[in-house]
Design an enzyme around this catalytic site. Structure first.
Site, short mmCIF file in Angstrom:
data_model
loop_
_atom_site.label_atom_id
_atom_site.label_comp_id
_atom_site.label_asym_id
_atom_site.label_seq_id
_atom_site.Cartn_x
_atom_site.Cartn_y
_atom_site.Cartn_z
N GLU A 206 14.18 -0.69 9.75
CA GLU A 206 14.74 -1.53 8.39
C GLU A 206 15.70 -2.99 9.55
O GLU A 206 16.92 -1.75 10.81
CB GLU A 206 15.25 -1.20 7.75
CG GLU A 206 16.10 -2.00 6.42
CD GLU A 206 16.32 -2.31 5.30
OE1 GLU A 206 17.05 -2.56 4.61
OE2 GLU A 206 16.02 -0.57 4.77
N LYS A 222 12.38 -1.58 0.04
CA LYS A 222 12.22 -0.77 -0.20
C LYS A 222 11.24 -0.29 -1.11
O LYS A 222 10.91 -1.03 -1.58
CB LYS A 222 13.65 -1.43 -1.77
CG LYS A 222 13.92 -0.81 -2.73
CD LYS A 222 15.11 -0.14 -2.43
CE LYS A 222 16.46 -0.25 -1.63
NZ LYS A 222 16.90 0.54 -1.38
#
Length: 395
Positions: A206, A222
């Protein structure tokens, strides 16, 4: 707080450098020439300290809109680690429970110049990892999920990212074991960082924040499912996962807007499904033009701690997780990457472990919304940690 500034490049011993996001062509030739280490108890603003330290060592981070050039004769760049506790401290939010790995500072900045190729490591001693011990039981984790859902029902928060911790005793040299994490599929920020009494290993996919083609970029992740055809279909069809994801994308847009040129924030990619190890994850790309004169300290205060590992609203979520998580986040959920004369690229330290002199530490969790099922959230955290546990246990 520790500052170290040798007079010459040769003043510190050469060791192989594998800092996440460091230029690949430079890694064999990097020599550490200065280091800053800071802990929450030292006081002051860690983001301001980092900016002033980097600027003093020839990295122009006081204005990210005016990058300089990377040359083989000057400073190459710096590895930067900022813990979740340091990020919370910088914005006046609760820093959470004490870290279970106090040997690791909350801010580490290591400046590198170019030198001769580093010698190879000698063969490490035999490696053995003991059993993992979790800082909370599955039942305690599930109860925390229910507590967050009750807070959402009251309107205190919209989403909170709960994170658990586990530790295991080891014998041998942890550096080769932690370096293996970089080989995990999807480890965009794979690499290691080392200091006195600690080694940090990262396999994060990420992007917390990068400067790409003159724009600030963040890629919040997410939403998780097993990396099967059915898992991909389920992730794309899940209203709960999409709502959780969009909530964090909105938070990322708001965070970037605080340091962006007016009207320049945009969502370039929404809910794209990417693979990390044996998991599908939903990722979006949000970007913006930096405001005139934007410095590193303001950028870090705007983005840290990362919204995908805190929740929304950010300050309320930080207060909630500080009250619920039994131990501090240590190496997890912070920022780690590279700051160079011509680039900035920081990952979010999910899928990250740290070794002190006796134990390995690992963190994993997930976002909790009203639609969360406690048992499923416990299972998701375990699934995220499983590839790291398996690889770290390998001989």
């Amino acid at each position: 707080m520790i500052r170290n500034r040798p007079d010459v490049v040769e003043a510190l011993p050469q060791v192989p450098v594998d800092a996440p996001a460091a230029p690949a062509r430079c890694r064999p030739h990097l020599v550490e020439t200065a280091r800053l280490q800071w802990r929450v108890g030292d006081g002051g603003d860690p983001t301001d300290l980092a900016q002033r330290f980097l600027t003093a060592h020839g990295l122009p981070v006081d204005d990210l809109t005016r990058p300089s050039r990377h040359t083989p004769h000057g400073v190459c760049g710096a590895a930067l680690f900022l813990s979740a506790a340091a990020g919370a401290s910088a914005i006046g939010a609760p820093t959470g429970a004490p870290t279970p790995a106090p040997a690791l500072p909350d801010l580490v900045v290591v400046v590198y110049h170019h030198g001769a190729a580093a010698p190879p490591h000698p063969a490490p001693p035999a490696w053995r990892l003991g059993d993992w011990r979790d800082s909370w039981t599955p039942a305690a984790h599930a109860a925390a999920v229910d507590t967050v859902r009750a807070a959402i029902a009251r309107g205190d928060v919209y989403q909170v990212n709960l994170v658990g911790h586990a530790a295991a005793h080891y014998t041998g040299d942890p550096r080769p074991a932690l370096a293996r994490l970089a080989a995990l599929p999807g480890a965009r920020y794979g690499g290691t960082l080392t200091g006195p009494g600690w080694t940090l290993g990262c396999a994060s996919p990420e992007t917390l924040v990068a400067v790409e083609h003159g724009r600030l970029v963040t890629r919040p992740i997410k939403g998780t499912r097993p990396a099967t055809a059915a898992g991909r279909r389920d992730l794309l069809a899940s209203a709960k996962e999409r709502a959780e994801h969009v909530m964090i994308v909105d938070l990322a847009r708001n965070d970037l807007a605080r340091v962006a040129a007016t009207g320049s924030v945009r969502v370039d990619d929404l809910f794209a499904v990417r693979r990390w190890c044996d998991l599908w994850q939903a990722e979006s790309t949000v970007s913006a033009a930096p405001a005139a004169g934007l410095g590193l300290a303001d950028l870090l205060r705007a983005l840290c701690p990362g919204g995908s590992v805190t929740g929304a609203p950010k300050h309320a979520a930080l207060a909630s997780l500080a009250a619920l998580e039994p131990v501090g986040r240590g190496a997890g959920m912070g920022a780690l990457g590279w700051v160079g004369p011509d680039r900035l690229d920081l990952g979010l330290t999910i899928r990250t472990a740290v070794a002190d002199t006796r134990r390995l530490h690992l963190w994993a969790g997930g976002g909790i919304t009203w639609g969360s099922d406690p048992a499923a959230e416990v299972a998701e955290a375990a699934a995220k940690a499983a590839p790291l546990r398996a690889l770290l246990a390998a001989a």
